[in-house]
Design a protein around this motif. Sequence first.
Motif, PDB file in Angstrom:
ATOM      1  N   PHE A   7     -27.241 -20.795 -15.147  1.00  0.00           N
ATOM      2  CA  PHE A   7     -27.138 -21.653 -14.236  1.00  0.00           C
ATOM      3  C   PHE A   7     -28.283 -21.688 -13.132  1.00  0.00           C
ATOM      4  N   VAL A   8     -28.382 -20.367 -12.650  1.00  0.00           N
ATOM      5  CA  VAL A   8     -29.760 -20.252 -11.741  1.00  0.00           C
ATOM      6  C   VAL A   8     -30.053 -19.312 -11.969  1.00  0.00           C
ATOM      7  N   THR A   9     -31.458 -19.265 -12.126  1.00  0.00           N
ATOM      8  CA  THR A   9     -32.593 -18.674 -12.518  1.00  0.00           C
ATOM      9  C   THR A   9     -32.707 -16.977 -12.319  1.00  0.00           C
ATOM     10  N   PRO A  10     -32.528 -16.396 -12.079  1.00  0.00           N
ATOM     11  CA  PRO A  10     -32.751 -14.597 -11.635  1.00  0.00           C
ATOM     12  C   PRO A  10     -34.535 -15.444 -11.010  1.00  0.00           C
ATOM     13  N   LEU A  11     -35.514 -15.661 -11.144  1.00  0.00           N
ATOM     14  CA  LEU A  11     -36.566 -15.560 -10.411  1.00  0.00           C
ATOM     15  C   LEU A  11     -36.626 -16.251  -8.687  1.00  0.00           C
ATOM     16  N   THR A  12     -34.480 -17.514  -8.688  1.00  0.00           N
ATOM     17  CA  THR A  12     -34.994 -17.640  -8.184  1.00  0.00           C
ATOM     18  C   THR A  12     -33.777 -16.563  -6.416  1.00  0.00           C
ATOM     19  N   PHE A  13     -33.249 -15.776  -7.262  1.00  0.00           N
ATOM     20  CA  PHE A  13     -32.984 -14.948  -6.221  1.00  0.00           C
ATOM     21  C   PHE A  13     -34.057 -13.865  -5.707  1.00  0.00           C
ATOM     22  N   ARG A  14     -34.868 -13.864  -6.833  1.00  0.00           N
ATOM     23  CA  ARG A  14     -36.141 -12.729  -6.545  1.00  0.00           C
ATOM     24  C   ARG A  14     -36.577 -13.505  -5.393  1.00  0.00           C
ATOM     25  N   THR A  15     -37.187 -14.170  -5.620  1.00  0.00           N
ATOM     26  CA  THR A  15     -37.892 -15.142  -4.592  1.00  0.00           C
ATOM     27  C   THR A  15     -37.194 -15.427  -3.104  1.00  0.00           C
ATOM     28  N   LEU A  16     -36.133 -15.254  -2.955  1.00  0.00           N
ATOM     29  CA  LEU A  16     -34.790 -15.974  -1.409  1.00  0.00           C
ATOM     30  C   LEU A  16     -34.497 -13.846  -1.595  1.00  0.00           C
ATOM     31  N   THR A  17     -34.913 -13.395  -2.039  1.00  0.00           N
ATOM     32  CA  THR A  17     -34.504 -11.634  -1.678  1.00  0.00           C
ATOM     33  C   THR A  17     -35.783 -10.811  -1.508  1.00  0.00           C
ATOM     34  N   GLY A  18     -36.775 -11.589  -2.576  1.00  0.00           N
ATOM     35  CA  GLY A  18     -37.557  -9.920  -2.097  1.00  0.00           C
ATOM     36  C   GLY A  18     -37.590  -9.111  -3.353  1.00  0.00           C
ATOM     37  N   GLU A  19     -36.306  -9.051  -3.995  1.00  0.00           N
ATOM     38  CA  GLU A  19     -35.997  -7.340  -5.150  1.00  0.00           C
ATOM     39  C   GLU A  19     -36.364  -8.073  -6.046  1.00  0.00           C
TER      40      GLU A  19
END
Length: 401
Positions: free
Chosen positions: A46-58
């Motif tokens: 549904f949402v790629t890990p890259l999206t969250f990686r970019t949002l969190t920097g983690e």
Amino acid sequence: MARGKPVIVVGITGGIGAYKSCELVRRLQKSGFCVKVVMTEAATRFVTPLTFRTLTGEPVAVSLWADEPHSKVHHISLAEEADVFAIVPCTANVIAKLAQGRADDMLTTTALATEAPLVIAPAMNTHMWRKETTRRNVETLRTRGAVFVEPGTGELACGDVGEGRLADVNAIADAIEVEARRCRDLAGAHVLVTAGGTQEPIDPVRFIGNHSSGKTGFAIAEEAARRGARVSLVTGPVSLPDPFGCEVVRVQTALQMRAAVLARFSSADVAIMTAAVADFRPAAMSAEKIKKTDAPASIGLERNPDILAELGGMDSGAILVGFAAETTDVIANAQGKLAAKHADVIVANDVSDPSMGFGTDHNKVYFVTGAAVDESPVLGKPAIARDLLDRVAALLEAKRG
Ligand code: C5P
């Protein structure tokens, strides 16, 4: 436990509501939290890990096997770092796995490994949400202490209209913040807890004792430590392992318990006496095992000191909590003990129901104070510990002004 920003681990499972977790992550960051994300394989559709990686920097944790090299086993480090573990959205499948204690992917393994409070925001089709089996799983998790942010009603992705939509992101963030605040609200406090029953020796192999399992006191000690307190747990003989992060003093008799408590009370801000202390001890302990043939017709008894009453008489300023197991006139008896022992709170329960109280995992209690009597629903002992410590934290805050 003292760290910089509190860490919220957000677990994301495979539902269309996963896109709303992006907004949740942002809102939590704005509120001053460090956010780390763990996703199920299905969520990444549904949402790629890259999206969250970019949002969190983690780094975003997805697989137990294929993640980037990490200094520590990743699910364990995430589990340990989490001040709150929030699963948003949470599918019926993951709720079922959590209820069973299954750990077959990164997210459920982290959930099982963590000591942090769980906040769960379910999202699913109305029929799945209402199914008896889902209701039961939710109840199981709730009694273990999980906080549910109930789904709302509206149009669902499948076209149905009804209950099951992911709750409003702000409501979810608020619930997470409440838990995050709670996990530090006893920081700096010294909490002294007694637990279990005492054993009063008759001879080297026999004793007078009772059925106390120690579960309530251990749950309170563990929860207080999780919330930042320095905890001293003085316990009678029980078969429970040391709770994480507590000083544990194992004693046998009431006199030993009294000595261990008094040695620590002067620095205590809070004393919570859950122990079922034997009221009497044999007046004399036989140094040798008493032979069946020489057994006395009766055993002379002496009264044990009442530890809680003794603390109450010291007027130290510490918040004093006692427990009362009653079979009749539960409230009136608890109010009597509150006054007689100079306690701030008596947690009373009716032990005439064998399914609750002694040795069981659940209990229904009444919080009796000078001002009020509050009845709790039937809860797991960890949830009772949390409710009690909410009250203790509020009393401490009022005292500190
Ligand atoms: O009077 P009763 O035994 O019912 O009071 C129960 C409360 O007093 C509990 O909090 C228990 O831990 C505490 N207590 C104590 N020392 C005793 C007896 C009870 O601290 N000798």
